[in-house]
Design a protein around this motif. Structure first.
Motif, PDB file in Angstrom:
ATOM      1  N   THR A 191      34.942  10.364  18.884  1.00 52.68           N
ATOM      2  CA  THR A 191      35.525  11.540  18.885  1.00 52.68           C
ATOM      3  C   THR A 191      34.763  12.920  18.678  1.00 52.68           C
ATOM      4  OG1 THR A 191      36.153  11.209  16.655  1.00 52.68           O
ATOM      5  CG2 THR A 191      37.488  10.174  18.194  1.00 52.68           C
ATOM      6  N   GLY A 192      35.505  13.920  19.153  1.00 49.43           N
ATOM      7  CA  GLY A 192      34.528  15.250  18.715  1.00 49.43           C
ATOM      8  C   GLY A 192      35.415  16.179  19.391  1.00 49.43           C
ATOM      9  N   ASN A 193      34.625  17.433  19.740  1.00 49.04           N
ATOM     10  CA  ASN A 193      35.218  18.651  20.120  1.00 49.04           C
ATOM     11  C   ASN A 193      34.054  19.116  21.303  1.00 49.04           C
ATOM     12  OD1 ASN A 193      37.641  19.192  18.699  1.00 49.04           O
ATOM     13  ND2 ASN A 193      36.287  19.315  17.037  1.00 49.04           N
ATOM     14  N   TYR A 194      34.359  19.836  22.362  1.00 50.40           N
ATOM     15  CA  TYR A 194      33.393  20.534  23.138  1.00 50.40           C
ATOM     16  C   TYR A 194      34.211  21.884  23.285  1.00 50.40           C
ATOM     17  CZ  TYR A 194      32.007  22.352  27.733  1.00 50.40           C
ATOM     18  OH  TYR A 194      31.748  23.163  28.815  1.00 50.40           O
ATOM     19  N   VAL A 195      33.161  22.888  23.188  1.00 48.82           N
ATOM     20  CA  VAL A 195      33.337  24.371  23.253  1.00 48.82           C
ATOM     21  C   VAL A 195      32.740  24.916  24.348  1.00 48.82           C
ATOM     22  CG1 VAL A 195      33.463  26.527  22.105  1.00 48.82           C
ATOM     23  CG2 VAL A 195      33.798  24.578  20.757  1.00 48.82           C
ATOM     24  N   GLY A 196      33.695  25.243  25.434  1.00 51.92           N
ATOM     25  CA  GLY A 196      32.882  25.749  26.827  1.00 51.92           C
ATOM     26  C   GLY A 196      33.014  27.292  26.803  1.00 51.92           C
ATOM     27  N   PRO A 197      32.524  28.020  27.829  1.00 53.51           N
ATOM     28  CA  PRO A 197      32.243  29.287  27.940  1.00 53.51           C
ATOM     29  C   PRO A 197      33.329  30.331  27.420  1.00 53.51           C
ATOM     30  CG  PRO A 197      31.758  28.289  30.134  1.00 53.51           C
ATOM     31  CD  PRO A 197      32.300  27.413  29.152  1.00 53.51           C
ATOM     32  N   LEU A 198      34.708  29.737  27.452  1.00 50.36           N
ATOM     33  CA  LEU A 198      35.747  30.771  26.839  1.00 50.36           C
ATOM     34  C   LEU A 198      35.844  30.730  25.366  1.00 50.36           C
ATOM     35  CD1 LEU A 198      38.370  30.110  29.791  1.00 50.36           C
ATOM     36  CD2 LEU A 198      36.914  31.999  29.478  1.00 50.36           C
ATOM     37  N   GLY A 199      35.069  29.776  24.845  1.00 51.12           N
ATOM     38  CA  GLY A 199      35.085  29.632  23.272  1.00 51.12           C
ATOM     39  C   GLY A 199      36.422  28.887  22.733  1.00 51.12           C
ATOM     40  N   LEU A 200      37.253  28.206  23.568  1.00 51.85           N
ATOM     41  CA  LEU A 200      38.300  27.148  23.401  1.00 51.85           C
ATOM     42  C   LEU A 200      37.833  25.977  22.916  1.00 51.85           C
ATOM     43  CD1 LEU A 200      40.824  28.894  25.785  1.00 51.85           C
ATOM     44  CD2 LEU A 200      40.541  29.481  23.332  1.00 51.85           C
ATOM     45  N   PRO A 201      38.275  25.449  21.731  1.00 51.77           N
ATOM     46  CA  PRO A 201      37.687  23.924  21.531  1.00 51.77           C
ATOM     47  C   PRO A 201      38.566  22.953  22.354  1.00 51.77           C
ATOM     48  CG  PRO A 201      38.889  24.723  19.657  1.00 51.77           C
ATOM     49  CD  PRO A 201      38.929  26.002  20.601  1.00 51.77           C
ATOM     50  N   SER A 202      38.248  22.118  22.953  1.00 57.42           N
ATOM     51  CA  SER A 202      38.847  20.709  23.552  1.00 57.42           C
ATOM     52  C   SER A 202      38.389  19.759  22.949  1.00 57.42           C
ATOM     53  CB  SER A 202      38.487  20.743  25.194  1.00 57.42           C
ATOM     54  OG  SER A 202      38.634  22.224  25.674  1.00 57.42           O
ATOM     55  N   LYS A 203      39.364  18.648  23.030  1.00 55.30           N
ATOM     56  CA  LYS A 203      39.134  17.366  22.449  1.00 55.30           C
ATOM     57  C   LYS A 203      38.415  16.398  23.226  1.00 55.30           C
ATOM     58  CE  LYS A 203      41.146  18.502  18.614  1.00 55.30           C
ATOM     59  NZ  LYS A 203      40.575  18.880  17.372  1.00 55.30           N
ATOM     60  N   LEU A 204      37.289  15.656  22.572  1.00 50.63           N
ATOM     61  CA  LEU A 204      36.776  14.328  23.204  1.00 50.63           C
ATOM     62  C   LEU A 204      37.117  13.261  22.590  1.00 50.63           C
ATOM     63  CD1 LEU A 204      33.146  16.174  23.406  1.00 50.63           C
ATOM     64  CD2 LEU A 204      34.959  15.938  25.195  1.00 50.63           C
ATOM     65  N   ALA A 205      37.301  11.997  23.358  1.00 52.05           N
ATOM     66  CA  ALA A 205      37.560  10.694  22.625  1.00 52.05           C
ATOM     67  C   ALA A 205      37.051   9.725  23.983  1.00 52.05           C
ATOM     68  CB  ALA A 205      38.976  10.638  22.462  1.00 52.05           C
ATOM     69  N   GLY A 206      36.373   8.710  23.334  1.00 45.28           N
ATOM     70  CA  GLY A 206      36.168   7.722  24.214  1.00 45.28           C
ATOM     71  C   GLY A 206      35.316   6.584  23.458  1.00 45.28           C
ATOM     72  N   SER A 207      34.550   6.113  24.430  1.00 45.93           N
ATOM     73  CA  SER A 207      33.619   4.995  23.699  1.00 45.93           C
ATOM     74  C   SER A 207      32.272   5.042  24.721  1.00 45.93           C
ATOM     75  CB  SER A 207      34.361   3.458  24.156  1.00 45.93           C
ATOM     76  OG  SER A 207      34.542   3.348  25.416  1.00 45.93           O
TER      77      SER A 207
END
Length: 172
Positions: free
Chosen positions: A92-108
């Motif tokens: 699990t985690g977070n991704y922050v792109g060029p707009l600076g907004l945090p998106s969620k990550l989840a997987g395996s």
């Protein structure tokens, strides 16, 4: 019977440690400096932009943090970052792109690739869902790829693919 039970309990207690050791080795293999090129789709149905990227990745026993920068058309520079934590075989985690907004990550992880579901912080290509793959390709190569679904056709579309490699020892 008692010896068998003790042996079974010891064996079962060792299984998660083995799985965690495997994840530690994988995460640590992602650490270092990376650079390369790729293509980024401005929007589904839009044009691909050629980009040149650098990435710095730091890893601990259970976490990998990536900070990158991509340049395109000699006009724009975009930064991005991701932090992914392993909990057993789950990531699990977070991704922050060029707009600076945090998106969620989840997987395996499957083999040498982390397959992560992205839940964007805002609508992207008509929805908030995509797939991010972080794939180790051999000893010194790394591929970052994002796949989204075309809202009109329902087809999967590669919206970014960046192939990176470690600097060669000749350049050091």
């Amino acid at each position: 019977m008692r010896t068998f039970l003790i042996a079974t309990l010891l064996l079962l207690s060792c299984l998660p440690v083995g799985a965690m050791a495997s994840e530690v080795g994988f995460l640590q293999s992602l650490a270092g400096d990376w650079s390369g090129t790729g293509k980024v789709l401005t929007r589904i149905g839009g044009t691909n932009l050629n980009v040149s990227c650098t990435l710095r990745s730091d890893a601990s026993a259970s976490t990998v943090s990536m900070n990158g920068k991509c340049r395109g058309l000699a006009v724009f520079t975009r930064t991005f970052s991701a932090t992914v934590k392993a909990d057993g075989e789950r990531y699990t985690g977070n991704y922050v792109g060029p707009l600076g907004l945090p998106s969620k990550l989840a997987g395996s992880r499957k083999g040498t690739a982390l397959n992560l579901r992205v839940t964007w912080a805002r609508l992207v290509n008509g929805d908030r869902d995509a797939v991010l793959m972080i794939e180790k390709v051999g000893q010194n190569r790394l591929r970052l790829q994002t796949v989204d679904q075309d809202p009109a056709s329902g087809q999967s579309v590669v919206t970014s693919r960046i192939d990176l490699q470690r600097p060669s020892t000749a350049k050091r």
